[in-house]
Design a protein around this motif. Structure first.
Motif, short mmCIF file in Angstrom:
data_model
loop_
_atom_site.label_atom_id
_atom_site.label_comp_id
_atom_site.label_asym_id
_atom_site.label_seq_id
_atom_site.Cartn_x
_atom_site.Cartn_y
_atom_site.Cartn_z
N ALA A 1 0.84 -1.19 0.00
CA ALA A 1 0.00 0.00 0.00
C ALA A 1 0.88 1.24 0.00
O ALA A 1 2.03 1.20 0.46
N TRP A 2 0.35 2.32 -0.54
CA TRP A 2 1.05 3.59 -0.50
C TRP A 2 1.09 4.09 0.93
O TRP A 2 0.13 3.94 1.67
N GLU A 3 2.20 4.70 1.34
CA GLU A 3 2.23 5.35 2.65
C GLU A 3 1.39 6.61 2.59
O GLU A 3 0.69 6.96 3.54
N ASP A 4 1.47 7.32 1.50
CA ASP A 4 0.69 8.53 1.28
C ASP A 4 -0.01 8.36 -0.06
O ASP A 4 0.65 8.19 -1.08
N GLU A 5 -1.32 8.38 -0.07
CA GLU A 5 -2.05 8.19 -1.32
C GLU A 5 -2.27 9.54 -1.99
O GLU A 5 -3.10 10.33 -1.57
N PRO A 6 -1.48 9.84 -3.05
CA PRO A 6 -1.58 11.15 -3.71
C PRO A 6 -2.90 11.31 -4.46
O PRO A 6 -3.47 10.33 -4.96
N SER A 7 -3.35 12.54 -4.55
CA SER A 7 -4.56 12.83 -5.32
C SER A 7 -4.22 12.88 -6.80
O SER A 7 -3.06 13.00 -7.19
N GLU A 8 -5.24 12.82 -7.63
CA GLU A 8 -5.02 12.92 -9.08
C GLU A 8 -4.35 14.25 -9.43
O GLU A 8 -3.45 14.30 -10.26
N ASP A 9 -4.77 15.32 -8.76
CA ASP A 9 -4.18 16.63 -9.03
C ASP A 9 -2.69 16.65 -8.69
O ASP A 9 -1.89 17.25 -9.41
N GLN A 10 -2.30 15.99 -7.60
CA GLN A 10 -0.88 15.92 -7.26
C GLN A 10 -0.09 15.15 -8.32
O GLN A 10 1.06 15.46 -8.59
N LEU A 11 -0.71 14.14 -8.90
CA LEU A 11 -0.01 13.31 -9.88
C LEU A 11 0.11 13.97 -11.24
O LEU A 11 1.16 13.91 -11.87
N VAL A 12 -0.95 14.60 -11.71
CA VAL A 12 -0.90 15.19 -13.05
C VAL A 12 -0.39 16.61 -13.03
O VAL A 12 0.11 17.10 -14.04
N GLY A 13 -0.53 17.29 -11.92
CA GLY A 13 0.07 18.62 -11.75
C GLY A 13 -0.15 19.60 -12.89
O GLY A 13 0.77 20.29 -13.28
N GLY A 14 -1.34 19.65 -13.46
CA GLY A 14 -1.61 20.61 -14.52
C GLY A 14 -1.14 20.20 -15.90
O GLY A 14 -1.10 21.02 -16.81
N ALA A 15 -0.77 18.93 -16.07
CA ALA A 15 -0.35 18.45 -17.39
C ALA A 15 -1.52 18.56 -18.37
O ALA A 15 -2.67 18.44 -17.97
N PRO A 16 -1.24 18.77 -19.65
CA PRO A 16 -2.31 18.85 -20.64
C PRO A 16 -3.14 17.55 -20.66
O PRO A 16 -2.57 16.46 -20.55
#
Length: 58
Positions: A4-19
């Motif tokens: 399991a992830w220690e910290d489950e990142p949000s979609e926004d954290q992962l894509v960070g404004g990518a097109p």
């Protein structure tokens, strides 16, 4: 065995404004990798020519 992830990142954290087109292509490649791994991972992925140039220019 579990993982399991220690910290489950949000979609926004992962894509960070990518097109959106880039995100869609990365998601498509990730799906291909999952299917490839589930099938035993034998041989090259169809249409996969390595990372450089594999994603469209945006």
């Amino acid at each position: 065995m579990s993982w399991a992830w220690e910290d489950e990142p949000s979609e926004d954290q992962l894509v960070g404004g990518a097109p959106p087109a880039l995100v869609a292509e990365v998601e498509k490649k990730a799906d291909e990798l999952v299917r490839f791994a589930a099938g035993g991972g034998c041989g090259p992925l169809p249409g996969w020519h390595g990372l450089p140039g594999a994603l469209p220019s945006l």
